[in-house]
Design a protein around this motif. Structure first.
Motif, PDB file in Angstrom:
ATOM      1  N   ASP A 116       0.832  -1.200   0.000  1.00 24.09           N
ATOM      2  CA  ASP A 116       0.000   0.000   0.000  1.00 24.09           C
ATOM      3  C   ASP A 116       0.872   1.257   0.000  1.00 24.09           C
ATOM      4  O   ASP A 116       0.559   2.242  -0.686  1.00 24.09           O
ATOM      5  N   HIS A 117       1.953   1.223   0.777  1.00 22.34           N
ATOM      6  CA  HIS A 117       2.864   2.372   0.829  1.00 22.34           C
ATOM      7  C   HIS A 117       3.462   2.635  -0.544  1.00 22.34           C
ATOM      8  O   HIS A 117       3.543   3.795  -0.988  1.00 22.34           O
ATOM      9  N   THR A 118       3.876   1.577  -1.237  1.00 26.20           N
ATOM     10  CA  THR A 118       4.456   1.727  -2.565  1.00 26.20           C
ATOM     11  C   THR A 118       3.444   2.302  -3.544  1.00 26.20           C
ATOM     12  O   THR A 118       3.751   3.216  -4.320  1.00 26.20           O
ATOM     13  N   LEU A 119       2.211   1.765  -3.535  1.00 28.18           N
ATOM     14  CA  LEU A 119       1.180   2.276  -4.437  1.00 28.18           C
ATOM     15  C   LEU A 119       0.928   3.761  -4.194  1.00 28.18           C
ATOM     16  O   LEU A 119       0.834   4.553  -5.141  1.00 28.18           O
ATOM     17  N   SER A 120       0.844   4.136  -2.922  1.00 26.95           N
ATOM     18  CA  SER A 120       0.470   5.509  -2.599  1.00 26.95           C
ATOM     19  C   SER A 120       1.606   6.500  -2.827  1.00 26.95           C
ATOM     20  O   SER A 120       1.432   7.516  -3.507  1.00 26.95           O
ATOM     21  N   THR A 121       2.786   6.210  -2.265  1.00 25.75           N
ATOM     22  CA  THR A 121       3.849   7.205  -2.280  1.00 25.75           C
ATOM     23  C   THR A 121       4.665   7.198  -3.564  1.00 25.75           C
ATOM     24  O   THR A 121       5.219   8.230  -3.948  1.00 25.75           O
ATOM     25  N   LEU A 122       4.758   6.047  -4.229  1.00 24.34           N
ATOM     26  CA  LEU A 122       5.557   5.974  -5.447  1.00 24.34           C
ATOM     27  C   LEU A 122       4.720   6.232  -6.691  1.00 24.34           C
ATOM     28  O   LEU A 122       5.149   6.948  -7.601  1.00 24.34           O
ATOM     29  N   PHE A 123       3.534   5.661  -6.720  1.00 18.81           N
ATOM     30  CA  PHE A 123       2.721   5.745  -7.936  1.00 18.81           C
ATOM     31  C   PHE A 123       1.492   6.642  -7.795  1.00 18.81           C
ATOM     32  O   PHE A 123       0.724   6.785  -8.752  1.00 18.81           O
ATOM     33  N   GLY A 124       1.298   7.240  -6.625  1.00 14.00           N
ATOM     34  CA  GLY A 124       0.190   8.177  -6.449  1.00 14.00           C
ATOM     35  C   GLY A 124      -1.176   7.537  -6.485  1.00 14.00           C
ATOM     36  O   GLY A 124      -2.166   8.185  -6.876  1.00 14.00           O
ATOM     37  N   ILE A 125      -1.294   6.291  -6.070  1.00 19.64           N
ATOM     38  CA  ILE A 125      -2.562   5.559  -6.101  1.00 19.64           C
ATOM     39  C   ILE A 125      -3.096   5.465  -4.676  1.00 19.64           C
ATOM     40  O   ILE A 125      -2.465   4.848  -3.812  1.00 19.64           O
ATOM     41  N   ASP A 126      -4.240   6.086  -4.419  1.00 18.08           N
ATOM     42  CA  ASP A 126      -4.793   6.110  -3.067  1.00 18.08           C
ATOM     43  C   ASP A 126      -6.111   5.353  -2.984  1.00 18.08           C
ATOM     44  O   ASP A 126      -7.051   5.784  -2.321  1.00 18.08           O
ATOM     45  N   GLU A 127      -6.181   4.222  -3.655  1.00 20.53           N
ATOM     46  CA  GLU A 127      -7.338   3.339  -3.498  1.00 20.53           C
ATOM     47  C   GLU A 127      -6.833   1.918  -3.332  1.00 20.53           C
ATOM     48  O   GLU A 127      -5.805   1.529  -3.878  1.00 20.53           O
ATOM     49  N   LEU A 128      -7.573   1.152  -2.563  1.00 16.69           N
ATOM     50  CA  LEU A 128      -7.180  -0.219  -2.257  1.00 16.69           C
ATOM     51  C   LEU A 128      -7.277  -1.085  -3.503  1.00 16.69           C
ATOM     52  O   LEU A 128      -8.282  -1.059  -4.221  1.00 16.69           O
ATOM     53  N   LEU A 129      -6.227  -1.841  -3.777  1.00 15.60           N
ATOM     54  CA  LEU A 129      -6.210  -2.733  -4.935  1.00 15.60           C
ATOM     55  C   LEU A 129      -7.292  -3.803  -4.799  1.00 15.60           C
ATOM     56  O   LEU A 129      -7.453  -4.414  -3.742  1.00 15.60           O
ATOM     57  N   SER A 130      -8.021  -4.033  -5.888  1.00 18.51           N
ATOM     58  CA  SER A 130      -9.093  -5.025  -5.895  1.00 18.51           C
ATOM     59  C   SER A 130      -9.291  -5.530  -7.322  1.00 18.51           C
ATOM     60  O   SER A 130      -8.755  -4.942  -8.280  1.00 18.51           O
ATOM     61  N   PRO A 131     -10.067  -6.582  -7.506  1.00 19.27           N
ATOM     62  CA  PRO A 131     -10.348  -7.037  -8.875  1.00 19.27           C
ATOM     63  C   PRO A 131     -11.020  -5.972  -9.725  1.00 19.27           C
ATOM     64  O   PRO A 131     -10.820  -5.922 -10.943  1.00 19.27           O
TER      65      PRO A 131
END
Length: 468
Positions: A116-131
């Motif tokens: 989650d930290h990688t998604l948010s801080t590196l790629f700017g993604i602030d939603e939980l990964l899901s199908p």
């Protein structure tokens, strides 16, 4: 709602949380010192774009695929290569979707927090990964990975990494480190000397590895003294590329300190593949002591990573090779096991031996008392399965009262997953600040002192211990 809460891992009690916030504010942006890890030096040498989200974040990460395998997902479905070249999934989007479908399996694990930290801080993604959003998130990451600012060197600088150590076999020619040096890039990437393949008689191809060691060192590895000379030469070669440490991943912490004649006779048995299991274990132990003696001479820090039953599943080893999630912790003795080495060099303040463990039962009973008195010993941070908030808390609680903070070496991330490095250091800094805040609110430590300790745990101790 953001994916990451600013107060994650801090105490729920308001006063302690406030102290932790203040301590963390003083260390959150410190440079990262990564003195032991497994990132590939080729990344920094060639500085090519990472291929796709799956091959960057999933395929090489045993924390990820071991969990999925435990729930019935075959490694072939995750694109993990086989030793015989048999077909595996090659479509990265399919791999990513499969991961997203099973992301719920990581609830409560450090892997989930890192990811989650990688998604948010590196790629700017602030939603939980899901199908439901897997494809959209894949596309956003894939697009960013094509940009220059997501190449390895740019990320190294973005992550504020001051220095990173790779782990390289004794037979490695260090060509990627040479390429880094020749490129003129200012990022500091240094090797660490990992001689398992030429000190462990149970390592596959051991005899041939010794032949190769002779070829590249020019020393006669058919004799005990020639074999030791070969190590000295290789250690000097690694030091010429900036190495400050060696690393040893033995099944146990057993050491030995045989008289020279007995050591030579033992080597002859091992060299001719006539040694039994007890002799092979004794040889590994002898070599830990020999490496410690060499460290007294050349200054390399000696790291001991014992207690893993490597490749517990022979069928998975045969199909996928080493480091595929089947290394399991075992009970580990240190007090008796290390005594021969400590009798030889343990009171030498110029030597640094860093001890790691996968057996938490020894923190307060063995490791902290040993490091709390022997000048040569320091305790490594919680390692592998214990590289987690709970593992870090247990370590501080069980080790600090006897060893203090300054017989430990701060934090190292020990990872192959390059994008997770900032996440791992952030978790360690938050947990340590929370622990220190508790000492402050219990009036066991002044807040000014706590700020000093927080800085040392996040930055200073690792630099000093690893001579970086």
């Amino acid at each position: 709602m953001p994916l990451l809460d600013d107060d994650r891992l801090f105490d729920a009690e308001p006063k302690a949380r406030g102290v932790a916030r203040a301590l963390y504010a003083g260390v959150r942006n410190l440079p990262i010192v990564s003195p032991h890890g497994h990132t590939d030096p080729r990344w920094y040498a060639e500085n090519q774009n990472f291929p796709d989200p799956a091959r960057l974040l999933i395929v090489p990460d045993h924390y990820v695929f071991r969990m999925l395998f435990s729930q019935g997902v075959r490694l072939e479905e995750l694109g993990v290569p086989t030793t015989d070249g048999a077909a595996v999934e090659t479509d990265p989007r399919v791999i990513w979707r499969r991961f997203a479908e099973n992301y719920y399996l990581f609830r409560g694990t450090p892997t989930r927090m890192w990811f989650d930290h990688t998604l948010s801080t590196l790629f700017g993604i602030d939603e939980l990964l899901s199908p439901n959003n897997a494809d959209a998130i894949y596309d956003r990451i894939a697009d960013q990975l094509t940009r220059d600012e997501f190449r390895p060197r740019a990320l190294f600088e973005r992550f504020n990494i001051e220095v990173i150590s790779t782990t390289d076999g004794a037979l490695d020619d260090l060509k990627w480190h040479q390429m880094i040096r020749d490129s003129g890039w200012r990022g500091r990437v240094v090797p660490a000397y990992r001689p398992d393949a030429v000190v462990d008689p149970d390592f596959e191809g051991f005899s041939k590895n010794l032949d190769r060691l002779a070829e590249i060192s020019g020393a006669d590895t058919g004799t005990w003294q020639g074999y030791l000379d070969a190590h000295r030469q290789r250690r000097a070669f690694f030091k010429s590329f900036g190495a400050t440490s060696s690393d040893h991943g033995h099944p146990s912490a057993e050491t030995a300190n045989l008289p020279p004649g007995e050591a030579a006779a033992l080597f002859d048995h091992v060299r001719t593949e006539k040694a039994d299991s007890r002799q092979r274990a004794q040889f590994r132990g002898q070599m830990l002591t020999e490496m410690a003696k060499m460290s007294v001479d050349d200054g390399l820090v000696l790291q001991i990573h014992p207690g893993a039953w490597r490749n517990h599943s022979p069928s998975m080893l045969a199909r996928f090779g080493r480091d595929k999630g089947f290394d399991i912790p075992t009970r580990t003795d240190y007090v008796a096991a290390l005594k021969p080495l400590l009798d030889a060099v343990g009171t030498n303040p110029d030597l640094t031996v860093i001890l790691f463990t996968l057996d938490e039962t020894v923190y307060s009973r063995e490791l902290a008392p040993l490091a709390g008195v022997y000048p040569a010993l320091r305790l490594g941070p919680p390692w592998w399965f214990h590289d987690s908030p709970e593992g870090m808390r247990r370590f501080r609680e069980m080790a600090t009262e006897t060893a203090g903070f300054y017989n430990t070496v701060g934090f190292n991330d020990d990872t192959r997953a390059f994008p997770s490095i900032p996440a791992r250091h952030d978790v360690a800094r938050r947990v340590d600040c929370t622990f220190l805040a508790r000492l402050v609110t219990e009036h066991r430590l002044g807040e000014d002192e706590a700020h000093e300790v927080a800085h040392d745990l996040a930055y200073g101790l690792a630099k000093r211990a690893y001579k970086l």
